[in-house]
Design a protein around this motif. Structure first.
Motif, PDB file in Angstrom:
ATOM      1  N   HIS A 113       0.681  -1.293   0.029  1.00 13.85           N
ATOM      2  CA  HIS A 113      -0.016  -0.050  -0.074  1.00 13.85           C
ATOM      3  C   HIS A 113       0.933   1.344   0.158  1.00 13.85           C
ATOM      4  O   HIS A 113       0.197   2.275   0.118  1.00 13.85           O
ATOM      5  CB  HIS A 113      -0.759  -0.140   1.115  1.00 13.85           C
ATOM      6  N   THR A 114       2.237   1.026   0.113  1.00 19.33           N
ATOM      7  CA  THR A 114       3.117   2.208  -0.033  1.00 19.33           C
ATOM      8  C   THR A 114       2.766   3.211  -1.374  1.00 19.33           C
ATOM      9  O   THR A 114       2.786   4.456  -1.300  1.00 19.33           O
ATOM     10  CB  THR A 114       4.503   2.333   0.102  1.00 19.33           C
ATOM     11  N   SER A 115       2.355   2.678  -2.383  1.00 23.11           N
ATOM     12  CA  SER A 115       1.965   3.475  -3.492  1.00 23.11           C
ATOM     13  C   SER A 115       0.653   3.824  -3.836  1.00 23.11           C
ATOM     14  O   SER A 115       0.313   4.323  -5.013  1.00 23.11           O
ATOM     15  CB  SER A 115       2.481   2.674  -4.746  1.00 23.11           C
ATOM     16  N   HIS A 116      -0.178   3.492  -2.761  1.00 20.93           N
ATOM     17  CA  HIS A 116      -1.508   3.998  -2.989  1.00 20.93           C
ATOM     18  C   HIS A 116      -1.711   5.369  -2.895  1.00 20.93           C
ATOM     19  O   HIS A 116      -1.194   6.038  -2.109  1.00 20.93           O
ATOM     20  CB  HIS A 116      -2.424   3.112  -1.777  1.00 20.93           C
ATOM     21  N   PRO A 117      -2.628   6.138  -3.857  1.00 21.68           N
ATOM     22  CA  PRO A 117      -2.801   7.596  -3.980  1.00 21.68           C
ATOM     23  C   PRO A 117      -3.421   8.108  -2.805  1.00 21.68           C
ATOM     24  O   PRO A 117      -3.303   9.329  -2.311  1.00 21.68           O
ATOM     25  CB  PRO A 117      -3.457   7.503  -5.338  1.00 21.68           C
ATOM     26  N   GLU A 118      -4.151   7.511  -2.099  1.00 29.39           N
ATOM     27  CA  GLU A 118      -5.151   7.673  -0.964  1.00 29.39           C
ATOM     28  C   GLU A 118      -4.552   7.764   0.551  1.00 29.39           C
ATOM     29  O   GLU A 118      -4.207   8.656   0.946  1.00 29.39           O
ATOM     30  CB  GLU A 118      -6.348   6.928  -0.770  1.00 29.39           C
ATOM     31  N   TRP A 119      -3.807   6.713   0.741  1.00 26.23           N
ATOM     32  CA  TRP A 119      -3.357   6.489   2.268  1.00 26.23           C
ATOM     33  C   TRP A 119      -1.894   5.841   1.725  1.00 26.23           C
ATOM     34  O   TRP A 119      -1.205   5.223   2.953  1.00 26.23           O
ATOM     35  CB  TRP A 119      -4.173   5.451   2.833  1.00 26.23           C
ATOM     36  N   GLY A 120      -1.251   6.169   0.571  1.00 24.93           N
ATOM     37  CA  GLY A 120       0.147   5.552   0.687  1.00 24.93           C
ATOM     38  C   GLY A 120       1.200   6.120   1.391  1.00 24.93           C
ATOM     39  O   GLY A 120       1.950   5.422   2.078  1.00 24.93           O
ATOM     40  N   ARG A 121       1.055   7.474   1.804  1.00 26.49           N
ATOM     41  CA  ARG A 121       2.030   8.110   2.457  1.00 26.49           C
ATOM     42  C   ARG A 121       1.872   7.497   4.033  1.00 26.49           C
ATOM     43  O   ARG A 121       2.810   7.596   4.688  1.00 26.49           O
ATOM     44  CB  ARG A 121       1.716   9.655   2.608  1.00 26.49           C
ATOM     45  N   THR A 122       0.790   7.391   4.692  1.00 29.83           N
ATOM     46  CA  THR A 122       0.418   6.761   5.830  1.00 29.83           C
ATOM     47  C   THR A 122       1.194   5.265   5.923  1.00 29.83           C
ATOM     48  O   THR A 122       1.788   4.962   7.036  1.00 29.83           O
ATOM     49  CB  THR A 122      -0.815   6.610   6.253  1.00 29.83           C
ATOM     50  N   ALA A 123       1.012   4.629   5.033  1.00 29.79           N
ATOM     51  CA  ALA A 123       1.521   3.381   4.732  1.00 29.79           C
ATOM     52  C   ALA A 123       2.975   3.200   4.874  1.00 29.79           C
ATOM     53  O   ALA A 123       3.790   2.557   5.570  1.00 29.79           O
ATOM     54  CB  ALA A 123       1.135   2.385   3.932  1.00 29.79           C
ATOM     55  N   ALA A 124       3.751   4.283   4.126  1.00 27.49           N
ATOM     56  CA  ALA A 124       5.093   4.492   4.094  1.00 27.49           C
ATOM     57  C   ALA A 124       5.578   4.838   5.379  1.00 27.49           C
ATOM     58  O   ALA A 124       6.605   4.451   5.708  1.00 27.49           O
ATOM     59  CB  ALA A 124       5.520   5.383   2.777  1.00 27.49           C
ATOM     60  N   TYR A 125       4.779   5.822   5.906  1.00 25.44           N
ATOM     61  CA  TYR A 125       5.376   6.136   7.257  1.00 25.44           C
ATOM     62  C   TYR A 125       5.596   5.124   8.363  1.00 25.44           C
ATOM     63  O   TYR A 125       6.585   5.014   9.040  1.00 25.44           O
ATOM     64  CB  TYR A 125       4.565   7.470   7.725  1.00 25.44           C
ATOM     65  N   LEU A 126       4.603   4.288   8.450  1.00 23.81           N
ATOM     66  CA  LEU A 126       4.510   3.115   9.328  1.00 23.81           C
ATOM     67  C   LEU A 126       5.710   2.079   9.075  1.00 23.81           C
ATOM     68  O   LEU A 126       6.405   1.821  10.014  1.00 23.81           O
ATOM     69  CB  LEU A 126       3.125   2.552   9.268  1.00 23.81           C
ATOM     70  N   LEU A 127       5.707   1.927   7.726  1.00 18.88           N
ATOM     71  CA  LEU A 127       6.744   1.080   7.508  1.00 18.88           C
ATOM     72  C   LEU A 127       8.229   1.647   7.596  1.00 18.88           C
ATOM     73  O   LEU A 127       9.296   0.914   7.749  1.00 18.88           O
ATOM     74  CB  LEU A 127       6.570   0.702   5.792  1.00 18.88           C
ATOM     75  N   ARG A 128       8.404   3.035   7.600  1.00 19.30           N
ATOM     76  CA  ARG A 128       9.644   3.817   7.908  1.00 19.30           C
ATOM     77  C   ARG A 128       9.995   4.049   9.366  1.00 19.30           C
ATOM     78  O   ARG A 128      11.174   3.826   9.841  1.00 19.30           O
ATOM     79  CB  ARG A 128       9.882   4.968   7.158  1.00 19.30           C
TER      80      ARG A 128
ATOM     81  N   LYS B  61      11.970  -2.393  11.564  1.00 20.23           N
ATOM     82  CA  LYS B  61      12.700  -3.608  11.901  1.00 20.23           C
ATOM     83  C   LYS B  61      11.880  -4.801  12.113  1.00 20.23           C
ATOM     84  O   LYS B  61      12.459  -6.209  11.978  1.00 20.23           O
ATOM     85  CB  LYS B  61      13.839  -3.132  13.097  1.00 20.23           C
ATOM     86  N   SER B  62      10.946  -4.865  12.644  1.00 20.74           N
ATOM     87  CA  SER B  62      10.171  -5.850  13.007  1.00 20.74           C
ATOM     88  C   SER B  62       8.573  -5.733  12.385  1.00 20.74           C
ATOM     89  O   SER B  62       7.948  -4.571  12.281  1.00 20.74           O
ATOM     90  CB  SER B  62       9.790  -6.044  14.440  1.00 20.74           C
ATOM     91  N   GLY B  63       8.016  -7.047  11.903  1.00 13.89           N
ATOM     92  CA  GLY B  63       6.822  -6.922  11.161  1.00 13.89           C
ATOM     93  C   GLY B  63       5.545  -7.633  12.173  1.00 13.89           C
ATOM     94  O   GLY B  63       4.773  -7.934  11.809  1.00 13.89           O
ATOM     95  N   HIS B  64       5.841  -7.532  13.611  1.00 11.52           N
ATOM     96  CA  HIS B  64       4.949  -8.030  14.394  1.00 11.52           C
ATOM     97  C   HIS B  64       3.650  -7.108  14.686  1.00 11.52           C
ATOM     98  O   HIS B  64       3.878  -5.989  15.046  1.00 11.52           O
ATOM     99  CB  HIS B  64       5.507  -8.660  15.685  1.00 11.52           C
ATOM    100  N   PRO B  65       2.884  -7.578  14.556  1.00 15.19           N
ATOM    101  CA  PRO B  65       1.459  -6.482  14.858  1.00 15.19           C
ATOM    102  C   PRO B  65       1.171  -6.351  16.291  1.00 15.19           C
ATOM    103  O   PRO B  65       1.804  -7.110  17.093  1.00 15.19           O
ATOM    104  CB  PRO B  65       0.241  -7.458  14.186  1.00 15.19           C
ATOM    105  N   PRO B  66       0.056  -5.336  16.425  1.00 18.02           N
ATOM    106  CA  PRO B  66      -0.085  -5.194  17.936  1.00 18.02           C
ATOM    107  C   PRO B  66      -0.951  -6.392  18.527  1.00 18.02           C
ATOM    108  O   PRO B  66      -1.285  -7.242  18.013  1.00 18.02           O
ATOM    109  CB  PRO B  66      -1.012  -3.673  17.977  1.00 18.02           C
ATOM    110  N   THR B  67      -0.782  -6.293  19.908  1.00 18.68           N
ATOM    111  CA  THR B  67      -0.989  -7.530  20.596  1.00 18.68           C
ATOM    112  C   THR B  67      -2.568  -7.299  21.268  1.00 18.68           C
ATOM    113  O   THR B  67      -3.007  -8.107  22.028  1.00 18.68           O
ATOM    114  CB  THR B  67      -0.108  -7.967  21.650  1.00 18.68           C
ATOM    115  N   ARG B  68      -3.133  -6.288  21.003  1.00 18.29           N
ATOM    116  CA  ARG B  68      -4.354  -5.974  21.645  1.00 18.29           C
ATOM    117  C   ARG B  68      -5.549  -6.635  20.894  1.00 18.29           C
ATOM    118  O   ARG B  68      -5.347  -6.871  19.766  1.00 18.29           O
ATOM    119  CB  ARG B  68      -4.616  -4.345  21.586  1.00 18.29           C
ATOM    120  N   GLY B  69      -6.651  -6.729  21.741  1.00 20.17           N
ATOM    121  CA  GLY B  69      -7.792  -7.477  21.082  1.00 20.17           C
ATOM    122  C   GLY B  69      -8.157  -8.715  21.572  1.00 20.17           C
ATOM    123  O   GLY B  69      -7.355  -9.317  22.684  1.00 20.17           O
ATOM    124  N   ILE B  70      -9.130  -9.402  21.006  1.00 19.88           N
ATOM    125  CA  ILE B  70      -9.726 -10.714  21.553  1.00 19.88           C
ATOM    126  C   ILE B  70      -9.280 -11.872  20.383  1.00 19.88           C
ATOM    127  O   ILE B  70      -9.952 -11.499  19.470  1.00 19.88           O
ATOM    128  CB  ILE B  70     -10.940 -10.504  21.806  1.00 19.88           C
TER     129      ILE B  70
END
Length: 926
Positions: A534-549, A554-563
């Motif tokens: 999703h880094t190249s998406h025109p709508e939210w690509g900048r948000t995805a690139a920021y999270l990846l950067r 370094k790690s691709g583990h997701p958050p541990t919150r939830g059920i």
């Protein structure tokens, strides 16, 4: 054909004499091709490939001999998916770069894909082959096809005559069509004990799904089930096992292999008494959550076995719903449908009961009764506006802002007759819940307006309080969250949202949309791979690139919150797509929400500062000395410190007041204090002060998203059936969908060119009709024998049939069947005994008097809506919109008349060169 040849007609290879007879039936070769379609391509290749391709056949034969022997000895695998689109995706993902070969089977609607693969690893519970990465996998021929949902449905078995082969399960499944002709009028209570049988679905019979699966399974050694990984998918998987069981047995006996058997509960297993030393099972289950190449390959490499307990739980729920629903529906229809057609609507076909739909209807009726019992109370709202200095835009012009009056700081000296009351007692009598700057005390409101109306009155900032707040990112999206957001924010019905989500899932844009889990798998879910997509998406690509950067550099583990509910992972976007690729409209709205919620759940918390300025009214030094306590006001200002997940979920900023939005008043002005800098001692002159008389409003009717939340909280239905239950109470005229003004919702239609679009309808409120209210009154009200109306005190009252607690208890027992904690037959018999007892009590209470009362309570839906409007249960329509609409309509009409005059054919003629022509005489049709 002689007897020996007749016995060999159905075999693994086509019979030459049958093929010759079908080929000589004239120019129409349809029967011949359908007969050839029953066999694999390898068996009929010599019959349909021309002789000029002999060299190609020899080359293919040599390649297969080098790869592992003759084709006749290759392992054959049949894969069955739930939809044709999913079957194609599976074949494309597993066939390699060359892709699969497509051919036709017996059913034209179900294409067949074939390819060779050396990745097939049969599931073996004893040897655990899947854990051995070095195991040698033989080359196999894979055939992929699909079904179209459930193959069979549960129905009643009418009559006493049976087929000659009563022990054959497959023959009993085909008796449904013949049993429909043996229907007879019976006592509805007999449906609690009438035998039930699996009957072939009507659509399945038309598409010849059963014949299609049996023909493909006749030449296969293994069966891999690619049905949806939920309870319904597991039940369909065992339907496929029941259809292909005999064909797999014949294939296993022909090749002297372990015989796959199916026990009474549908559990597929291999016999251990055969001569083969391997105990690998022949029926396998693929577990997957998204239609992506990686997910399909991972599921193919890690096959498991079907879950019979989960399938039995679905059978138990279907039998209970069928017996209880049909018995009570027949009883209510025979007693009440005549009155409903006469007084409510002539199109009423039945008065139905459903173990899920009736408790869902009770939530809507309870809210309607609460509205009807509501008594409005007068209160007064204070409007005080002050001038902002300096102005928001920095110019010399001053803007006015609305001040929020602190009601709990009322001046007790304004009451001459309440001097002995303390401030707490006055506050309890004056405060209006849910309303700002409002009080029930008219004298207090007039006293504040009088002070603020004095010449030279102003508001002075005396204190500034800063509060640091934060909002945690959203959890992973489950089905209830998707349905709630679709109905609340997208203006779509839950059923429409689910249909759109299923299409997006089949197209590979999102993961499986039916799940109760909100926690990502910490080990098996790779966040970085999806963010790169999703880094190249025109709508939210900048948000995805920021999270990846930053966070996931370094790690691709997701958050541990939830059920974690143990089913599918949360709904995520699996592939980046634009509006045009998705298709726009409802599909884009659902896909955009899923994508933004997924990115928001991976982000950080939103941190902001709420600055509350306390202002004190100043009326001059001489007058301030005579008043001991002056009223105070508040102004709130929100500034974002760290955007966090709000970069993807922009709607959160409007909720906290950080974005320009309407202030909630009828004037429609916008918040003008976002750019004002407050300082202690700042003076704001009072520009206007007035008091408005209002009345408290009753609670609003339930909306669809509120009903979904109540159903989920009380465990009514599953995540896959909630949308259907809401749709049922609407389709059966128990509730009517209205907007906030009480106008029934218009069906969605494309805009007509040249016509002005109608005003947008806000809200999706479920307003009970007289038929829905009267139906619940039949369960709840007392009868001539004095049955208690308080169902909570009487555990054997028919009123419990409409309460959510009974359905929640039933769902709990069905869940225990899925976990093998309870036996299916005992649960079904126990619940049927309880419902039959309640049925007998309800039947005895439906006297002529109660039926007459039910008939008198029925009125048309239009009359009912006018009644709700008369008691102010809805918002009043803005008059300015009606005037604007009429004035625009008049302008359009006058513009059309000014451009036209009388033509020569219809009595009008156009301006210009046709103006001087003589108009033709008008012809009047008799």
């Amino acid at each position: 054909l002689n007897k020996e040849e007749e016995a060999n007609v159905i075999s693994d290879t086509p019979n030459p004499r049958v093929l010759q007879a079908l080929s000589n039936r004239g120019s129409n070769q349809r029967l011949c091709f359908e007969y050839l379609g029953m066999f694999s391509f390898d068996e009929v290749r010599e019959l349909i490939v021309p002789s000029s391709s002999q060299g190609w056949r020899q080359q293919q034969q040599e390649q297969h001999n080098q790869g592992g022997g003759d084709e006749q000895e290759m392992t054959r695998v049949l894969m069955v998916a739930e939809k044709p689109s999913i079957a194609k995706a599976i074949a494309d993902a597993l066939s390699g770069p060359r892709g699969p070969r497509q051919r036709r089977g017996i059913s034209r609607a179900l294409p067949v894909y074939e390819f060779t693969s050396n990745r097939f690893k049969p599931y073996d519970q004893d040897a655990n082959i899947n854990d051995d990465a070095t195991a040698i996998t033989p080359r196999c021929l894979v055939t992929v096809t699909s079904v179209v949902g459930h193959i069979f449905s549960l129905g009643f078995e009418y009559g006493n005559d049976q087929n000659e082969d009563t022990n054959d399960k497959d023959s009993s499944l085909q008796q449904g069509e013949h049993q429909q002709s043996r229907r007879r009028i019976m006592d509805p209570s007999e449906y609690f004990k009438l035998p039930v049988v699996k009957q072939e679905e009507t659509s399945t019979g038309k598409l010849r799904v059963v014949d299609h699966l049996r023909a493909l399974a006749a030449g296969c050694d293994h069966l891999v089930l690619w049905l949806d990984c939920d309870a319904e998918g597991e039940n369909i998987a065992y339907e496929v096992i029941g259809v292909t069981r005999r064909a797999l047995e014949q294939r296993a006996l022909a090749k002297d292999r372990p015989k796959p058997t199916v026990d009474n509960d549908g559990d597929s297993e291999c016999s251990s008494t055969t001569t083969n030393t391997t105990s690998a099972r022949r029926v396998h289950r693929a577990r997957f959550s998204s239609i992506t190449k990686k997910a399909i390959q991972d599921a193919f490499d890690n096959l498991s076995e079907p879950d019979p307990a989960l399938s039995r739980s679905v059978d138990a729920r279907q039998e209970l719903d069928l017996r209880v629903g049909v018995a009570l529906t027949r009883l209510l229809t025979w007693r009440c449908v005549g009155s409903a057609r006469k007084r409510f609507s002539p199109s009423t076909r039945m008065v139905s009961y459903g173990p899920c739909q009736t408790p869902a209807l009770s939530f809507c009726v309870d809210r309607a009764k609460e509205i009807e019992k509501f008594q409005s109370k007068d209160y007064w709202r204070v409007h005080v506006t002050a001038a902002v200095t300096p102005a928001v835009d920095g110019s010399s012009k001053k803007d006015t802002i609305l001040l929020k009056w602190n009601v709990h700081e009322i001046n007790s000296h304004a009451h001459n007759d309440k001097d002995n009351m303390n401030n707490n007692e006055i506050e309890e009598q004056s405060y209006v819940p849910g309303e700002d700057s409002s009080t029930f005390d008219k004298h207090t409101a007039e006293h504040v307006v009088k002070l603020a109306s004095n010449p030279g009155a102003s508001a002075v900032v005396v204190n500034i309080d800063e509060q640091y707040e934060r909002i945690m990112p959203p959890l992973g999206l489950n089905t209830v969250g998707l349905l709630t957001a679709g109905s609340k924010a997208m203006g779509m019905s839950p059923k429409q949202v689910m249909n759109v989500a299923e299409k997006l899932y089949s197209a590979g844009y999102i993961s499986y949309p039916r799940t109760e889990t909100t926690k990502y798998d910490p080990n098996g879910f790779d966040v970085r791979s999806i963010l790169r997509e999703h880094t190249s998406h025109p709508e939210w690509g900048r948000t995805a690139a920021y999270l990846l950067r930053t966070k996931y550099a370094k790690s691709g583990h997701p958050p541990t919150r939830g059920i974690d509910r143990g089913d599918h992972p949360p709904i995520t976007c699996t592939k980046a797509a634009t509006r045009d690729e998705v298709g726009g409209g409802a599909a884009w709205r659902v896909y955009e929400f899923v994508s933004r919620n997924f990115l928001g759940s991976l982000g950080d918390e939103l941190r902001f500062t709420r600055r509350v300025a306390e202002l004190k009214l100043s009326v001059g030094k001489s007058k301030s000395d005579t008043i001991k306590k002056l009223p105070t006001f508040q102004l709130e200002q929100v500034s974002v410190d760290y955007l966090g997940f709000a970069g993807a979920c922009r709607w959160v900023l409007r909720d906290i007041g950080a974005a320009p939005r309407p202030d909630g008043n009828k004037g429609g002005s916008y918040d003008k204090i976002s750019n004002v800098v407050f300082e202690v001692g700042m003076i704001m002159p009072i520009r206007d002060a007035r008091c408005e008389s209002c009345g408290t409003k009753p609670p609003r009717f339930l909306q669809e998203h509120e009903l979904i939340e109540l159903m989920d909280k009380n465990r009514i239905g599953t995540d896959a059936s909630m949308a259907t239950h809401v749709k049922n109470i609407v389709d059966r005229n128990y509730v009517v969908l209205c907007d906030e003004t009480g106008t029934p919702l218009r069906p969605p239609r494309p805009p007509v060119p040249g016509q002005r679009p109608k005003p947008r309808q806000i809200g999706r409120y479920l307003v009970p009709t007289p038929l829905g209210v009267g139906l619940l009154d039949l369960f709840r009200k007392g009868d001539d024998r004095g049955i208690k109306m308080n169902f909570s005190d009487d555990h054997n009252s028919p009123a419990l049939l409409s309460q959510p607690t009974i359905r929640a208890q039933m769902e709990n027992e069905v869940a225990q069947i899925a976990s093998s904690a309870l036996d299916k037959n005992s649960v079904v018999m126990q619940n049927l005994a309880w419902f039959e007892a309640r049925y007998n009590e309800l039947e005895a209470s439906l006297s002529r008097t109660r039926i007459n009362e039910f008939s008198k309570s029925l009125i048309p839906t239009g009359t009912s809506l006018r009644y709700w409007k008369s008691i102010e249960a809805f918002e009043s329509a803005p008059p300015q919109q009606l005037g604007k609409k009429n004035s625009q309509r008049q302008r359009v009409k006058s513009k059309k008349q000014s451009n036209k005059t009388r033509s020569s054919k219809y009595g009008y003629k156009k301006k210009g060169r046709l103006a001087n022509r003589v108009p033709a005489k008008k012809t009047i049709k008799k």
